[in-house]
Design a protein around this motif. Structure first.
Motif, short mmCIF file in Angstrom:
data_model
loop_
_atom_site.label_atom_id
_atom_site.label_comp_id
_atom_site.label_asym_id
_atom_site.label_seq_id
_atom_site.Cartn_x
_atom_site.Cartn_y
_atom_site.Cartn_z
N SER A 7 24.39 -61.52 4.92
CA SER A 7 24.76 -60.13 4.72
C SER A 7 24.24 -59.68 3.36
CB SER A 7 26.28 -59.98 4.79
OG SER A 7 26.87 -60.57 3.64
N PHE A 8 24.23 -58.38 3.17
CA PHE A 8 23.81 -57.81 1.90
C PHE A 8 24.65 -58.38 0.77
CE2 PHE A 8 24.12 -53.98 -1.01
CZ PHE A 8 22.87 -54.15 -1.58
N GLU A 9 25.96 -58.50 0.98
CA GLU A 9 26.86 -59.04 -0.04
C GLU A 9 26.53 -60.50 -0.36
OE1 GLU A 9 28.03 -57.41 2.72
OE2 GLU A 9 28.54 -55.52 1.74
N ASP A 10 26.18 -61.28 0.67
CA ASP A 10 25.78 -62.68 0.45
C ASP A 10 24.50 -62.75 -0.38
OD1 ASP A 10 27.93 -63.67 1.90
OD2 ASP A 10 26.78 -63.85 3.77
N ASP A 11 23.55 -61.88 -0.05
CA ASP A 11 22.30 -61.84 -0.81
C ASP A 11 22.57 -61.54 -2.27
OD1 ASP A 11 20.78 -62.37 1.47
OD2 ASP A 11 20.20 -60.26 1.76
N LEU A 12 23.42 -60.55 -2.53
CA LEU A 12 23.74 -60.17 -3.91
C LEU A 12 24.41 -61.31 -4.66
CD1 LEU A 12 25.05 -56.51 -3.57
CD2 LEU A 12 22.84 -57.27 -4.45
N ALA A 13 25.28 -62.03 -3.98
CA ALA A 13 26.01 -63.14 -4.62
C ALA A 13 25.06 -64.25 -5.04
CB ALA A 13 27.07 -63.68 -3.68
N ASP A 14 23.91 -64.35 -4.39
CA ASP A 14 22.94 -65.40 -4.71
C ASP A 14 22.01 -65.03 -5.87
OD1 ASP A 14 23.92 -67.03 -2.71
OD2 ASP A 14 22.44 -66.38 -1.22
N LEU A 15 22.02 -63.76 -6.29
CA LEU A 15 21.14 -63.33 -7.38
C LEU A 15 21.78 -63.67 -8.72
CD1 LEU A 15 20.17 -59.82 -5.96
CD2 LEU A 15 18.92 -61.99 -5.72
N ASN A 16 20.99 -64.27 -9.62
CA ASN A 16 21.54 -64.72 -10.89
C ASN A 16 20.94 -64.03 -12.11
OD1 ASN A 16 23.36 -66.77 -9.91
ND2 ASN A 16 21.53 -67.88 -9.29
N SER A 17 19.69 -63.70 -12.08
CA SER A 17 19.03 -63.17 -13.27
C SER A 17 18.59 -61.73 -13.04
CB SER A 17 17.81 -64.02 -13.62
OG SER A 17 16.80 -63.85 -12.64
N ALA A 18 18.30 -61.05 -14.12
CA ALA A 18 17.78 -59.68 -14.02
C ALA A 18 16.49 -59.67 -13.20
CB ALA A 18 17.55 -59.11 -15.42
N GLU A 19 15.64 -60.66 -13.43
CA GLU A 19 14.39 -60.73 -12.69
C GLU A 19 14.64 -60.88 -11.19
OE1 GLU A 19 13.50 -62.30 -16.85
OE2 GLU A 19 15.15 -62.48 -15.44
#
Length: 104
Positions: A7-19
């Motif tokens: 899900s979109f929320e799962d994808d966001l949770a996996d992002l760690n850095s600004a890049e």
């Protein structure tokens, strides 16, 4: 980009850095700007998201727009001028006194 089944929320949770955020939202960026301002960009992005209408969940396009705006803030300005963090906000109202002036 988005993984199948996530899900979109799962994808966001996996992002760690600004890049990673900028890449995920397909925003072109100058690595030098991000290296110097990564925390400021992410904090400004968070601040913009916090201004969403109450009860309205932002979608991919809203997130992308706010992140692009946060990044652009630091392309066109500086961390000192934008005053995202309290340290810069406090610094504006304070004065410097040399230590030698206190010994008189």
């Amino acid at each position: 980009m988005a993984c199948e089944g996530n899900s979109f929320e799962d994808d966001l949770a996996d992002l760690n850095s600004a890049e990673e955020f900028l890449d995920y939202f397909c925003i072109d960026f100058d690595v030098r700007v991000v290296q110097v301002n990564r925390l400021h960009i992410l904090q400004r992005f968070h601040d913009y998201l916090a201004r969403q209408e109450a009860g309205k969940t932002p979608d991919y396009n809203a997130y992308r727009g706010w992140l692009a705006r946060a990044y652009t803030d630091f392309v066109e300005s500086s961390a000192q001028a934008e005053k995202v963090f309290a340290v810069f906000q406090k610094a504006e109202g304070s004065s410097f006194l040399p230590l030698s002036s206190l010994s008189d």
